[in-house]
Motif scaffolding. Structure first.
Motif, short mmCIF file in Angstrom:
data_model
loop_
_atom_site.label_atom_id
_atom_site.label_comp_id
_atom_site.label_asym_id
_atom_site.label_seq_id
_atom_site.Cartn_x
_atom_site.Cartn_y
_atom_site.Cartn_z
N ASN A 274 0.63 -1.52 0.28
CA ASN A 274 -0.42 0.12 0.36
C ASN A 274 1.10 1.31 -0.48
OD1 ASN A 274 -1.85 2.55 1.48
ND2 ASN A 274 -3.43 0.89 0.92
N PRO A 275 0.32 2.05 -0.77
CA PRO A 275 0.90 3.51 -1.21
C PRO A 275 1.71 3.64 0.01
CG PRO A 275 -0.34 3.85 -2.50
CD PRO A 275 -0.61 2.38 -1.23
N VAL A 276 0.78 4.22 1.35
CA VAL A 276 0.24 4.89 2.46
C VAL A 276 1.94 4.05 3.59
CG1 VAL A 276 -0.14 4.24 4.50
CG2 VAL A 276 -1.95 4.92 3.00
N LEU A 277 1.62 2.59 3.43
CA LEU A 277 3.70 2.10 3.57
C LEU A 277 4.52 2.73 3.13
CD1 LEU A 277 2.42 -1.69 4.75
CD2 LEU A 277 2.58 0.57 6.23
N ILE A 278 4.66 2.81 1.82
CA ILE A 278 5.74 3.08 0.59
C ILE A 278 6.21 4.70 1.31
CG2 ILE A 278 6.78 4.16 -1.93
CD1 ILE A 278 4.57 1.57 -2.84
N ASP A 279 5.32 5.25 1.70
CA ASP A 279 6.25 6.73 2.69
C ASP A 279 6.65 6.38 3.73
OD1 ASP A 279 4.32 7.70 0.97
OD2 ASP A 279 2.89 8.72 2.40
N PHE A 280 6.69 5.46 4.02
CA PHE A 280 7.50 5.04 5.42
C PHE A 280 9.37 4.29 4.58
CE2 PHE A 280 4.18 4.90 7.40
CZ PHE A 280 4.07 5.15 8.48
N ILE A 281 9.10 3.72 3.65
CA ILE A 281 10.08 3.32 3.40
C ILE A 281 11.09 4.85 2.17
CG2 ILE A 281 11.40 1.80 0.94
CD1 ILE A 281 8.50 -0.19 0.98
N GLU A 282 10.55 5.59 1.85
CA GLU A 282 11.08 6.67 1.04
C GLU A 282 11.00 7.80 1.66
OE1 GLU A 282 9.61 8.37 -2.99
OE2 GLU A 282 8.12 9.02 -1.96
N GLN A 283 10.32 8.08 3.32
CA GLN A 283 11.24 8.98 4.16
C GLN A 283 11.95 8.95 5.49
OE1 GLN A 283 7.33 10.77 4.74
NE2 GLN A 283 6.52 10.92 2.74
N HIS A 284 12.00 7.50 5.46
CA HIS A 284 12.51 7.41 6.80
C HIS A 284 14.19 7.77 6.60
CE1 HIS A 284 14.53 3.62 5.07
NE2 HIS A 284 15.34 3.88 5.74
#
Length: 420
Positions: A274-284
């Motif tokens: 889900n794109p919501v979890l992709i934010d964690f990958i991209e922004q961590h």
């Protein structure tokens, strides 16, 4: 919908299009039933409010949509006040009881509570209550339960349409039998263990400041999946006696380290995360500096090479939510604490404050809503948990007479460069 947008009620995850679709569903079903002279207990009053609450965790959205639908339909009802009351009470009760729902049974209970409330409101607002009125009140209870079952059935469709992620779906993603998490266990066990600790830190910190603890925990599980491509180049997976980066130039090392974000995004898309979890990958990591290799490059510059700080920073973006910002901080403090030798509570406290202050001063938290008070609470949580995990162990003396020469080994953090 326009009123909600102007008043700032709509959240990032619920734009005007999403809210308009929910309003259209509430209005069209009510209009169809009213136009065909069907009894009001056929109208699924709590369907849209429960959907709005599960998808967006915002009671105001649920109430505003229901209010709009009730006012729009009031002209077609013989008892407009009753219809408005049924819509509004259903919205408030169903949203209240389905708040932070993690189990499907919670949604069913919310439907039951809403149905009972609908029955009471219907009977109380009827002109001349009789036996038939009480019978219809019982049908409103069935209406509430049926609406909750319909919500559970169509929820995945709306999650897909709105690119939203509910607590129920998050719990499914938290299953350690997910293919990506199983790969982490097999190929990068150190990263897997690191992600579990980051998840615990993030969940507890999120709960302390009122963010979404489940989202933070599950986001932590997936934030480092990009390390699956080259796990041996990250400190938590390295052999203590061999460091792969000793054979590489600083510029190559930082490319390998920084590339785990890009590779994580590719894996997430491949497995349809889900794109919501992709934010964690991209922004961590935000736009943080890969300090270890930047320092190495400055100490051992290659000929005709200009060392620029920007070349050693992650591409970003910076965290844009409380949850992703907390994972960034938890990721950094866990990596730093794991590298400490002979950690003590005072050393860990100093380390946590230093890491969080550095991230704040470096501007990595500029695009999220964390306040200084939030950062104080987050620091307190990190210190407490990390002291419990990484406190120094006592060295036990050998027993006399050679009965048992075994000595409890003290644990040391693995050596090697840190990607943070």
């Amino acid at each position: 919908t326009l009123y909600a947008a102007e008043r700032g009620i709509l959240k990032k995850s619920c734009n005007i299009l999403n809210a308009s679709l929910l309003f259209l569903i509430a209005f069209s079903t009510g209009y169809f039933i009213s136009k065909n002279n069907l009894p009001p207990y056929y109208i699924p009053f709590s369907l849209v409010p429960m959907l709005a609450m599960l998808l967006f965790s915002n009671m105001e959205i649920a109430v505003v949509i229901s209010l709009g639908a009730s006012v729009s339909l009031a002209w077609s009802s013989l008892n407009p006040l009753q219809l408005i009351m049924l819509f509004l009470t259903s919205a408030v009760i169903s949203a209240k009881f389905s708040t932070n729902a993690r189990k499907r049974t919670t949604v069913i209970k919310a439907g039951l509570a809403t149905g009972i409330t609908q029955a009471v409101v219907f009977i109380a607002t009827s002109f001349a209550p009789d036996k038939n009125t009480f019978f219809q009140g019982g049908l409103f209870i069935v209406n509430g339960i049926a609406s909750s079952m319909i919500v559970l059935g169509i929820l995945p469709v709306f999650e897909y349409l709105f690119k939203a992620l509910t607590n129920i779906s998050l719990l499914e993603l938290a299953d350690f039998h997910h293919p990506l998490l199983e790969l982490l266990v097999q190929e990068a066990p150190g990263t897997y263990h690191h992600s579990l600790i980051v998840g615990n830190l993030s969940e507890t910190a999120s709960r302390a400041i009122g963010a979404n603890p489940l989202l933070s925990r599950v986001g932590s599980y997936y934030h480092d999946i990009g390390k699956l491509q080259k796990p041996e180049y990250f400190s938590e997976n390295q052999d203590r006696e061999k460091n792969r980066h000793d054979e590489l130039a600083p510029n190559m090392s930082k490319l390998v380290i920084m590339n785990h974000v890009k590779e994580g995004l590719e894996l997430a898309k491949k497995y349809r995360i889900n794109p919501v979890l992709i934010d964690f990958i991209e922004q961590h990591h935000g736009k943080s500096l890969v300090y270890y290799f930047y320092r190495r490059a400055l100490e051992n510059p290659e000929e005709d090479q200009e060392i620029q700080e920007e070349g050693f920073r992650y591409p970003g973006p910076k965290p844009n939510s409380k949850e992703t910002a907390i994972v960034l901080l938890a990721d950094s403090v866990e990596a730093a604490a794991r590298a400490m030798k002979d950690p003590t509570p005072s050393k860990i406290e100093e380390l946590v404050h230093k890491v969080i202050n550095n991230k704040f001063i470096d501007g990595q938290l500029d695009e999220c809503d964390l306040t200084l008070k939030d950062l104080e609470k987050i620091s307190a949580v990190f210190i407490k948990l990390l002291c419990g995990i990484y406190h120094s162990r006592a060295t036990y003396p050998e027993e006399e007479n050679g009965r048992n020469n075994h000595k409890e080994p003290s644990k040391e953090s693995p050596s090697g460069p840190k990607e943070n």
